[in-house]
Scaffold this motif. Structure first.
Motif, PDB file in Angstrom:
ATOM      1  N   LEU A 162      64.600  39.674  40.647  1.00  0.00           N
ATOM      2  CA  LEU A 162      64.300  39.674  42.077  1.00  0.00           C
ATOM      3  C   LEU A 162      63.168  38.698  42.378  1.00  0.00           C
ATOM      4  CD1 LEU A 162      64.538  43.490  42.888  1.00  0.00           C
ATOM      5  CD2 LEU A 162      65.822  41.695  44.075  1.00  0.00           C
ATOM      6  N   LEU A 163      62.159  38.705  41.526  1.00  0.00           N
ATOM      7  CA  LEU A 163      61.035  37.788  41.706  1.00  0.00           C
ATOM      8  C   LEU A 163      61.495  36.340  41.593  1.00  0.00           C
ATOM      9  CD1 LEU A 163      57.826  37.693  41.894  1.00  0.00           C
ATOM     10  CD2 LEU A 163      57.913  37.245  39.441  1.00  0.00           C
ATOM     11  N   ARG A 164      62.297  36.051  40.568  1.00  0.00           N
ATOM     12  CA  ARG A 164      62.748  34.674  40.376  1.00  0.00           C
ATOM     13  C   ARG A 164      63.650  34.198  41.514  1.00  0.00           C
ATOM     14  NH1 ARG A 164      64.781  33.562  34.318  1.00  0.00           N
ATOM     15  NH2 ARG A 164      66.142  35.371  34.662  1.00  0.00           N
ATOM     16  N   LEU A 165      64.360  35.124  42.144  1.00  0.00           N
ATOM     17  CA  LEU A 165      65.237  34.762  43.249  1.00  0.00           C
ATOM     18  C   LEU A 165      64.487  34.603  44.563  1.00  0.00           C
ATOM     19  CD1 LEU A 165      68.207  37.185  42.501  1.00  0.00           C
ATOM     20  CD2 LEU A 165      68.310  34.684  42.395  1.00  0.00           C
ATOM     21  N   PHE A 166      63.563  35.535  44.841  1.00  0.00           N
ATOM     22  CA  PHE A 166      63.023  35.663  46.189  1.00  0.00           C
ATOM     23  C   PHE A 166      61.555  35.255  46.341  1.00  0.00           C
ATOM     24  CE2 PHE A 166      66.611  38.669  46.185  1.00  0.00           C
ATOM     25  CZ  PHE A 166      67.272  38.262  47.334  1.00  0.00           C
ATOM     26  N   ALA A 167      60.938  34.729  45.314  1.00  0.00           N
ATOM     27  CA  ALA A 167      59.529  34.350  45.421  1.00  0.00           C
ATOM     28  C   ALA A 167      59.310  32.976  44.817  1.00  0.00           C
ATOM     29  CB  ALA A 167      58.644  35.387  44.721  1.00  0.00           C
ATOM     30  N   SER A 168      58.198  32.391  45.183  1.00  0.00           N
ATOM     31  CA  SER A 168      57.803  31.106  44.639  1.00  0.00           C
ATOM     32  C   SER A 168      57.419  31.253  43.171  1.00  0.00           C
ATOM     33  CB  SER A 168      56.613  30.564  45.447  1.00  0.00           C
ATOM     34  OG  SER A 168      55.933  29.565  44.749  1.00  0.00           O
ATOM     35  N   ILE A 169      57.287  30.141  42.486  1.00  0.00           N
ATOM     36  CA  ILE A 169      56.818  30.141  41.111  1.00  0.00           C
ATOM     37  C   ILE A 169      55.300  30.248  41.039  1.00  0.00           C
ATOM     38  CG2 ILE A 169      56.722  27.626  41.014  1.00  0.00           C
ATOM     39  CD1 ILE A 169      57.750  29.878  38.088  1.00  0.00           C
ATOM     40  N   ASP A 170      54.618  29.973  42.136  1.00  0.00           N
ATOM     41  CA  ASP A 170      53.148  29.946  42.154  1.00  0.00           C
ATOM     42  C   ASP A 170      52.567  31.348  42.097  1.00  0.00           C
ATOM     43  OD1 ASP A 170      53.173  27.158  42.397  1.00  0.00           O
ATOM     44  OD2 ASP A 170      53.382  27.290  44.579  1.00  0.00           O
ATOM     45  N   ALA A 171      51.664  31.571  41.141  1.00  0.00           N
ATOM     46  CA  ALA A 171      51.139  32.910  40.857  1.00  0.00           C
ATOM     47  C   ALA A 171      50.438  33.562  42.034  1.00  0.00           C
ATOM     48  CB  ALA A 171      50.186  32.847  39.661  1.00  0.00           C
ATOM     49  N   GLY A 172      49.793  32.791  42.884  1.00  0.00           N
ATOM     50  CA  GLY A 172      49.011  33.372  43.973  1.00  0.00           C
ATOM     51  C   GLY A 172      49.784  33.643  45.239  1.00  0.00           C
ATOM     52  N   THR A 173      51.063  33.287  45.279  1.00  0.00           N
ATOM     53  CA  THR A 173      51.868  33.491  46.481  1.00  0.00           C
ATOM     54  C   THR A 173      52.501  34.886  46.475  1.00  0.00           C
ATOM     55  OG1 THR A 173      53.768  32.466  45.372  1.00  0.00           O
ATOM     56  CG2 THR A 173      52.370  31.040  46.726  1.00  0.00           C
ATOM     57  N   PRO A 174      52.998  35.366  47.626  1.00  0.00           N
ATOM     58  CA  PRO A 174      53.585  36.707  47.684  1.00  0.00           C
ATOM     59  C   PRO A 174      54.768  36.866  46.743  1.00  0.00           C
ATOM     60  CG  PRO A 174      53.144  35.896  49.893  1.00  0.00           C
ATOM     61  CD  PRO A 174      52.925  34.742  48.972  1.00  0.00           C
ATOM     62  N   GLY A 175      54.799  37.999  46.023  1.00  0.00           N
ATOM     63  CA  GLY A 175      55.906  38.303  45.133  1.00  0.00           C
ATOM     64  C   GLY A 175      56.907  39.210  45.805  1.00  0.00           C
ATOM     65  N   ALA A 194      54.457  44.194  48.647  1.00  0.00           N
ATOM     66  CA  ALA A 194      54.578  43.155  47.631  1.00  0.00           C
ATOM     67  C   ALA A 194      53.199  42.673  47.207  1.00  0.00           C
ATOM     68  CB  ALA A 194      55.394  41.983  48.172  1.00  0.00           C
ATOM     69  N   GLY A 195      52.989  42.587  45.906  1.00  0.00           N
ATOM     70  CA  GLY A 195      51.794  41.946  45.403  1.00  0.00           C
ATOM     71  C   GLY A 195      52.039  40.453  45.275  1.00  0.00           C
ATOM     72  N   THR A 196      51.163  39.756  44.602  1.00  0.00           N
ATOM     73  CA  THR A 196      51.390  38.335  44.358  1.00  0.00           C
ATOM     74  C   THR A 196      52.413  38.165  43.240  1.00  0.00           C
ATOM     75  OG1 THR A 196      49.649  38.201  42.691  1.00  0.00           O
ATOM     76  CG2 THR A 196      49.006  37.822  44.997  1.00  0.00           C
ATOM     77  N   VAL A 197      52.868  36.940  43.071  1.00  0.00           N
ATOM     78  CA  VAL A 197      53.765  36.633  41.961  1.00  0.00           C
ATOM     79  C   VAL A 197      53.104  36.999  40.635  1.00  0.00           C
ATOM     80  CG1 VAL A 197      54.859  34.737  40.679  1.00  0.00           C
ATOM     81  CG2 VAL A 197      55.045  34.840  43.179  1.00  0.00           C
ATOM     82  N   GLY A 198      51.823  36.670  40.510  1.00  0.00           N
ATOM     83  CA  GLY A 198      51.088  36.998  39.290  1.00  0.00           C
ATOM     84  C   GLY A 198      51.028  38.493  39.041  1.00  0.00           C
ATOM     85  N   ASN A 199      50.769  39.273  40.103  1.00  0.00           N
ATOM     86  CA  ASN A 199      50.745  40.733  39.970  1.00  0.00           C
ATOM     87  C   ASN A 199      52.105  41.269  39.515  1.00  0.00           C
ATOM     88  OD1 ASN A 199      48.722  41.010  42.979  1.00  0.00           O
ATOM     89  ND2 ASN A 199      48.064  40.884  40.841  1.00  0.00           N
ATOM     90  N   THR A 200      53.164  40.747  40.108  1.00  0.00           N
ATOM     91  CA  THR A 200      54.512  41.211  39.771  1.00  0.00           C
ATOM     92  C   THR A 200      54.846  40.909  38.318  1.00  0.00           C
ATOM     93  OG1 THR A 200      55.149  40.717  42.068  1.00  0.00           O
ATOM     94  CG2 THR A 200      56.921  41.179  40.520  1.00  0.00           C
ATOM     95  N   LEU A 201      54.468  39.737  37.855  1.00  0.00           N
ATOM     96  CA  LEU A 201      54.708  39.389  36.459  1.00  0.00           C
ATOM     97  C   LEU A 201      53.959  40.325  35.519  1.00  0.00           C
ATOM     98  CD1 LEU A 201      54.588  35.487  36.657  1.00  0.00           C
ATOM     99  CD2 LEU A 201      56.596  36.889  36.180  1.00  0.00           C
ATOM    100  N   GLU A 202      52.744  40.672  35.872  1.00  0.00           N
ATOM    101  CA  GLU A 202      51.969  41.598  35.036  1.00  0.00           C
ATOM    102  C   GLU A 202      52.623  42.969  34.983  1.00  0.00           C
ATOM    103  OE1 GLU A 202      49.567  41.050  32.980  1.00  0.00           O
ATOM    104  OE2 GLU A 202      49.489  38.931  33.501  1.00  0.00           O
ATOM    105  N   GLN A 203      53.196  43.412  36.106  1.00  0.00           N
ATOM    106  CA  GLN A 203      53.890  44.699  36.114  1.00  0.00           C
ATOM    107  C   GLN A 203      55.154  44.653  35.259  1.00  0.00           C
ATOM    108  OE1 GLN A 203      53.636  44.858  40.579  1.00  0.00           O
ATOM    109  NE2 GLN A 203      53.255  47.041  40.219  1.00  0.00           N
TER     110      GLN A 203
END
Length: 453
Positions: free
Chosen positions: A161-174, A188-197
């Motif tokens: 879902l993140l790879r489809l609907f969010a930017s690759i940039d860690a600080g942008t909305p995830g 939604a947290g940031t992309v970085g937060n989502t990756l950590e989860q």
């Protein structure tokens, strides 16, 4: 077989009930009842297994990995095919091929993806909740197995879902990372937060799952390590990505195929596969590659991708009995001959490519690429061919294009590397096949699908 079919139908029906609460409203503040008796469904270990099996079936839906997130929409967006006629294909497919993600058909489709992915996540969260309530019913290692599987699947779905609907940039909305069933809004947290989860769920699953389970039809410890390698690479942590990729490779539990082109999915290399109903599977790929669409890769496109060599096992794209004689790309052998009713989700070759990308030097990286090339009936490359990191990166990209043709992974590679659209295959402004191979991409195109409103 009939008993299995009836059992799967029961599971699917059960999951429809579970999923009623999990549409777009599920990530807002609208409270909805489950509509099922959890105490009955989760009264036995078998009940937990059947719910997990049902989630795998949900993932095999044609909207998701059964068709569109593999050989359909994502492969078109990943520029896997060059024969895409605006006059013959569905608007969904043509707009995916030209990255027009604001088209109404694309937005309707991605809304469906969003809803169905979160429905599956809701079922996993409900299972995890009941797992803790009923720990005493489990025997052997089943509690750890079911919990590990559910956590890993939850991470898998959120990551895509993140790879489809969010930017690759860690600080942008995830995207919302949903871990509860209280139906309150999950922001939604940031992309970085989502990756950590995602990493947290996968790490927990890794600690729970046994190393001796070699099933490929379920998420295992080895699939989890493969997913950790994939997520860490997306995050940019090459050290951790390399560590997990090498853990799979060095385990020696999976080996590259040698001297065979009879199985173009190289099934013995699969780490995690998804079951697709066999009757549906035929209809799925027929809808993409058959008349009237005839989506595929032309003879000239094959040569551009694989070169003039005929030795590469992966070049057998066009079915010899239908496409080769006329030059029309019909049903690819990769799907018709070898796929049966399973689809690869995590493959050993990806671990080699990750290890190559994360290697400390070009020589080491090239050694991993060469192991795959030799298994595909090609000679190894040398420092003369690949003298620097830029050349190695190009070879890795070429390997992704050849190895994962029609599997959806190439789109995610392009997105992660932020490859310019004018560098994608089949970009030339003079089409090789008038009216079919010219797939223009707007200057303001994006690799990110539009989130549902």
């Amino acid at each position: 077989m009939e008993i299995l079919r009836k059992k799967l139908s029961v599971i699917a029906g059960l999951l429809v009930l579970f999923s009623m609460m999990a549409c777009k409203k599920w990530v807002s503040d609208a409270r909805q009842p489950l509509g099922v008796d959890d105490a009955k469904v989760f009264s036995t270990e078998q009940g937990f297994r059947e719910v997990l099996n049902g989630v795998y079936l949900q993932m095999g839906d044609s909207t998701l990995y059964g068709k569109e997130l593999t050989m359909g929409v994502l492969s078109l967006a990943g520029r896997n095919y060059d024969s895409v006629s605006v006059k013959k294909v569905r608007p969904l497919y043509y707009n995916a091929a030209i990255y027009n993600f604001t088209d109404p058909k694309i937005k309707d489709y991605t809304n469906d993806v969003w809803n169905k992915m979160y429905k599956a996540i809701a079922n996993l969260n409900n299972l995890l909740y009941n797992l803790e309530l009923r720990k005493t019913i489990f025997t052997g290692n089943n509690y750890n197995t079911y919990k590990g599987e559910a956590l890993a699947l939850r991470a898998y779905l959120h990551f895509d879902l993140l790879r489809l609907f969010a930017s690759i940039d860690a600080g942008t909305p995830g995207i919302p990372y949903v871990t509860t069933i209280d139906f309150n809004e999950t922001k939604a947290g940031t992309v970085g937060n989502t990756l950590e989860q995602c990493i947290a769920d996968l790490s927990a699953a890794d600690a729970l799952l046994a190393a001796d389970n070699m099933s490929t039809s379920q998420i295992t410890k080895w699939a989890v390590k493969g997913l950790l390698a994939r997520v860490y690479l997306y995050k940019g942590d090459t050290g951790k990505a390399n560590e997990n990729a090498l853990a799979v490779i060095d385990s020696k539990k999976f080996e590259l195929s040698v001297n065979t082109n009879s199985d173009l999915f190289f099934n013995k290399e699969n780490i995690f596969t998804l079951y697709i109903y066999s009757n549906n599977y035929y209809a799925y790929y027929k809808a993409i590659f058959g008349a009237p669409s005839l989506i595929g890769l032309s003879v000239s496109g094959q040569s551009a991708l694989y070169g003039s060599t005929v030795t590469d096992y992966r070049k057998s794209f066009i079915d010899a009995t239908t496409g080769a004689a006329s030059g029309v790309p019909l049903l690819p052998k990769k799907f018709t001959v070898t796929a049966s009713n399973i689809f690869p989700m995590v493959r050993l070759t990806e671990m080699y490519y990750i290890a190559a990308e994360c290697a400390a030097d070009v020589s080491t990286g090239l050694s991993y690429i060469n192991k795959v090339r030799v298994s595909r009936n090609l000679t190894g490359l040398t420092a003369v061919n690949v003298p620097d990191p830029e050349s190695l990166s190009k070879e890795i990209m070429n390997e992704y294009r050849k190895e994962f043709l029609g599997e959806g992974q190439v789109f995610f590679y392009y997105k992660r590397k932020n490859i310019p659209f004018n560098a994608l295959p089949f970009y030339p402004k003079v089409p090789a096949v008038p009216g079919e191979a010219y797939l223009p991409v707007a200057s303001n195109a994006t690799y990110t699908f539009v989130k549902p409103e």
